[in-house]
Design a protein around this motif. Sequence first.
Motif, PDB file in Angstrom:
ATOM      1  N   ALA A  49     -61.289  31.584  50.966  1.00  0.00           N
ATOM      2  CA  ALA A  49     -62.444  32.337  51.461  1.00  0.00           C
ATOM      3  C   ALA A  49     -63.323  31.457  52.350  1.00  0.00           C
ATOM      4  O   ALA A  49     -63.884  31.923  53.347  1.00  0.00           O
ATOM      5  N   GLY A  50     -63.426  30.170  51.989  1.00  0.00           N
ATOM      6  CA  GLY A  50     -64.186  29.239  52.823  1.00  0.00           C
ATOM      7  C   GLY A  50     -63.547  29.054  54.185  1.00  0.00           C
ATOM      8  O   GLY A  50     -64.236  29.004  55.213  1.00  0.00           O
ATOM      9  N   ILE A  51     -62.211  28.963  54.215  1.00  0.00           N
ATOM     10  CA  ILE A  51     -61.489  28.863  55.486  1.00  0.00           C
ATOM     11  C   ILE A  51     -61.687  30.141  56.295  1.00  0.00           C
ATOM     12  O   ILE A  51     -61.869  30.101  57.520  1.00  0.00           O
ATOM     13  N   LEU A  52     -61.662  31.289  55.619  1.00  0.00           N
ATOM     14  CA  LEU A  52     -61.871  32.568  56.300  1.00  0.00           C
ATOM     15  C   LEU A  52     -63.255  32.611  56.941  1.00  0.00           C
ATOM     16  O   LEU A  52     -63.427  33.145  58.048  1.00  0.00           O
ATOM     17  N   PHE A  53     -64.241  32.037  56.262  1.00  0.00           N
ATOM     18  CA  PHE A  53     -65.591  31.945  56.828  1.00  0.00           C
ATOM     19  C   PHE A  53     -65.543  31.174  58.153  1.00  0.00           C
ATOM     20  O   PHE A  53     -66.142  31.586  59.156  1.00  0.00           O
ATOM     21  N   HIS A  54     -64.825  30.058  58.168  1.00  0.00           N
ATOM     22  CA  HIS A  54     -64.716  29.260  59.392  1.00  0.00           C
ATOM     23  C   HIS A  54     -63.958  30.019  60.478  1.00  0.00           C
ATOM     24  O   HIS A  54     -64.285  29.900  61.667  1.00  0.00           O
ATOM     25  N   VAL A  55     -62.952  30.765  60.077  1.00  0.00           N
ATOM     26  CA  VAL A  55     -62.173  31.545  61.046  1.00  0.00           C
ATOM     27  C   VAL A  55     -63.073  32.557  61.746  1.00  0.00           C
ATOM     28  O   VAL A  55     -63.061  32.678  62.982  1.00  0.00           O
ATOM     29  N   MET A  56     -63.852  33.285  60.964  1.00  0.00           N
ATOM     30  CA  MET A  56     -64.738  34.288  61.542  1.00  0.00           C
ATOM     31  C   MET A  56     -65.832  33.637  62.388  1.00  0.00           C
ATOM     32  O   MET A  56     -66.207  34.136  63.448  1.00  0.00           O
ATOM     33  N   ALA A  57     -66.335  32.505  61.896  1.00  0.00           N
ATOM     34  CA  ALA A  57     -67.367  31.788  62.650  1.00  0.00           C
ATOM     35  C   ALA A  57     -66.818  31.298  63.984  1.00  0.00           C
ATOM     36  O   ALA A  57     -67.487  31.400  65.027  1.00  0.00           O
ATOM     37  N   VAL A 146     -58.371  39.604  68.402  1.00  0.00           N
ATOM     38  CA  VAL A 146     -57.453  40.096  67.374  1.00  0.00           C
ATOM     39  C   VAL A 146     -56.462  39.003  66.982  1.00  0.00           C
ATOM     40  O   VAL A 146     -56.197  38.778  65.794  1.00  0.00           O
ATOM     41  N   GLN A 147     -55.939  38.303  67.973  1.00  0.00           N
ATOM     42  CA  GLN A 147     -54.985  37.226  67.676  1.00  0.00           C
ATOM     43  C   GLN A 147     -55.647  36.108  66.872  1.00  0.00           C
ATOM     44  O   GLN A 147     -55.067  35.586  65.914  1.00  0.00           O
ATOM     45  N   MET A 148     -56.865  35.732  67.255  1.00  0.00           N
ATOM     46  CA  MET A 148     -57.594  34.695  66.521  1.00  0.00           C
ATOM     47  C   MET A 148     -57.802  35.104  65.073  1.00  0.00           C
ATOM     48  O   MET A 148     -57.593  34.301  64.146  1.00  0.00           O
ATOM     49  N   VAL A 149     -58.207  36.351  64.864  1.00  0.00           N
ATOM     50  CA  VAL A 149     -58.480  36.827  63.505  1.00  0.00           C
ATOM     51  C   VAL A 149     -57.203  36.866  62.676  1.00  0.00           C
ATOM     52  O   VAL A 149     -57.175  36.404  61.531  1.00  0.00           O
ATOM     53  N   VAL A 150     -56.122  37.398  63.253  1.00  0.00           N
ATOM     54  CA  VAL A 150     -54.864  37.513  62.501  1.00  0.00           C
ATOM     55  C   VAL A 150     -54.312  36.135  62.148  1.00  0.00           C
ATOM     56  O   VAL A 150     -53.951  35.872  60.997  1.00  0.00           O
ATOM     57  N   TRP A 154     -54.239  34.585  58.310  1.00  0.00           N
ATOM     58  CA  TRP A 154     -52.973  34.104  57.753  1.00  0.00           C
ATOM     59  C   TRP A 154     -53.120  32.668  57.259  1.00  0.00           C
ATOM     60  O   TRP A 154     -52.615  32.310  56.193  1.00  0.00           O
ATOM     61  N   PHE A 155     -53.822  31.834  58.020  1.00  0.00           N
ATOM     62  CA  PHE A 155     -54.082  30.455  57.612  1.00  0.00           C
ATOM     63  C   PHE A 155     -54.902  30.424  56.324  1.00  0.00           C
ATOM     64  O   PHE A 155     -54.621  29.654  55.397  1.00  0.00           O
ATOM     65  N   ALA A 156     -55.929  31.274  56.251  1.00  0.00           N
ATOM     66  CA  ALA A 156     -56.772  31.334  55.052  1.00  0.00           C
ATOM     67  C   ALA A 156     -55.960  31.791  53.842  1.00  0.00           C
ATOM     68  O   ALA A 156     -56.123  31.263  52.734  1.00  0.00           O
ATOM     69  N   LEU A 157     -55.069  32.766  54.046  1.00  0.00           N
ATOM     70  CA  LEU A 157     -54.248  33.275  52.944  1.00  0.00           C
ATOM     71  C   LEU A 157     -53.267  32.208  52.465  1.00  0.00           C
ATOM     72  O   LEU A 157     -53.082  32.017  51.251  1.00  0.00           O
ATOM     73  N   LEU A 158     -52.643  31.501  53.405  1.00  0.00           N
ATOM     74  CA  LEU A 158     -51.728  30.420  53.029  1.00  0.00           C
ATOM     75  C   LEU A 158     -52.470  29.319  52.270  1.00  0.00           C
ATOM     76  O   LEU A 158     -51.945  28.751  51.311  1.00  0.00           O
ATOM     77  N   THR A 159     -53.696  29.043  52.699  1.00  0.00           N
ATOM     78  CA  THR A 159     -54.520  28.047  52.010  1.00  0.00           C
ATOM     79  C   THR A 159     -54.810  28.490  50.579  1.00  0.00           C
ATOM     80  O   THR A 159     -54.653  27.716  49.625  1.00  0.00           O
ATOM     81  N   ALA A 160     -55.224  29.744  50.433  1.00  0.00           N
ATOM     82  CA  ALA A 160     -55.563  30.272  49.109  1.00  0.00           C
ATOM     83  C   ALA A 160     -54.362  30.235  48.173  1.00  0.00           C
ATOM     84  O   ALA A 160     -54.455  29.736  47.041  1.00  0.00           O
ATOM     85  N   VAL A 161     -53.227  30.732  48.641  1.00  0.00           N
ATOM     86  CA  VAL A 161     -52.029  30.782  47.804  1.00  0.00           C
ATOM     87  C   VAL A 161     -51.520  29.371  47.509  1.00  0.00           C
ATOM     88  O   VAL A 161     -51.151  29.048  46.368  1.00  0.00           O
ATOM     89  N   GLY A 162     -51.498  28.519  48.536  1.00  0.00           N
ATOM     90  CA  GLY A 162     -51.008  27.152  48.352  1.00  0.00           C
ATOM     91  C   GLY A 162     -51.837  26.366  47.354  1.00  0.00           C
ATOM     92  O   GLY A 162     -51.301  25.726  46.444  1.00  0.00           O
ATOM     93  N   PHE A 163     -53.154  26.420  47.507  1.00  0.00           N
ATOM     94  CA  PHE A 163     -54.033  25.694  46.586  1.00  0.00           C
ATOM     95  C   PHE A 163     -53.932  26.267  45.172  1.00  0.00           C
ATOM     96  O   PHE A 163     -53.939  25.520  44.184  1.00  0.00           O
TER      97      PHE A 163
END
Length: 208
Positions: A49-57, A146-150, A154-163
Amino acid sequence: MFPMDVFLTYTLACVFLVISPGPDNLLAIGRGLSQGKMAATVSGFSSGAGILFHVMAATFGLTLLIQTSTLAFYVVKFVGAGYLIWLGIKVLRSKSLFSVEKAKKQPLSTIFTTGFLSAALNPKPGMFVLAFVPQFVNPELGSVTVQMVVYGVWFALLTAVGFALMGVFSSHLTKWLTNRPRIVNGLNISAGVTFVTSGLAVAMMKQR
């Protein structure tokens, strides 16, 4: 809009980033050892979720503002650095991040907040997202936003699942570590030093 070869290359790069040692995956591993699988999962997803915050920012310009505004850059930098250093000192003093002893269960909300703030208050992931994700974006294939968000999600999801998986796996090592207090102590010291070092690295970041 998302060529398979580019997407697979991007995914592989993200996986390597996720498994690289850092303060956030150490948090998830520590939660797995001392609090169990659920706490590890929550910690992992809070980092995502923290990575997702950075993605949106980064997508909507906040990271760019931080890069161009001296005041905003220094405020974010020192708040993030201070939080990481504070976490590191806390770990070094208590030596309880990695613990095989039965510990008082922390509320999942507290675990989530700690993991989220550790990722969100660290400006380095934001700068990284702004530099890394656009390399895989092709304006000729459609909306850049759209490409940046997708790609970012995906990076945020991989981070969440991996951690989360790292933390869940570590929970199975509790019995093995029970009779190895020196290793546990070393893990706590290493984690505390990692947090403090990360905080100092953030404090020394220069505006670009």
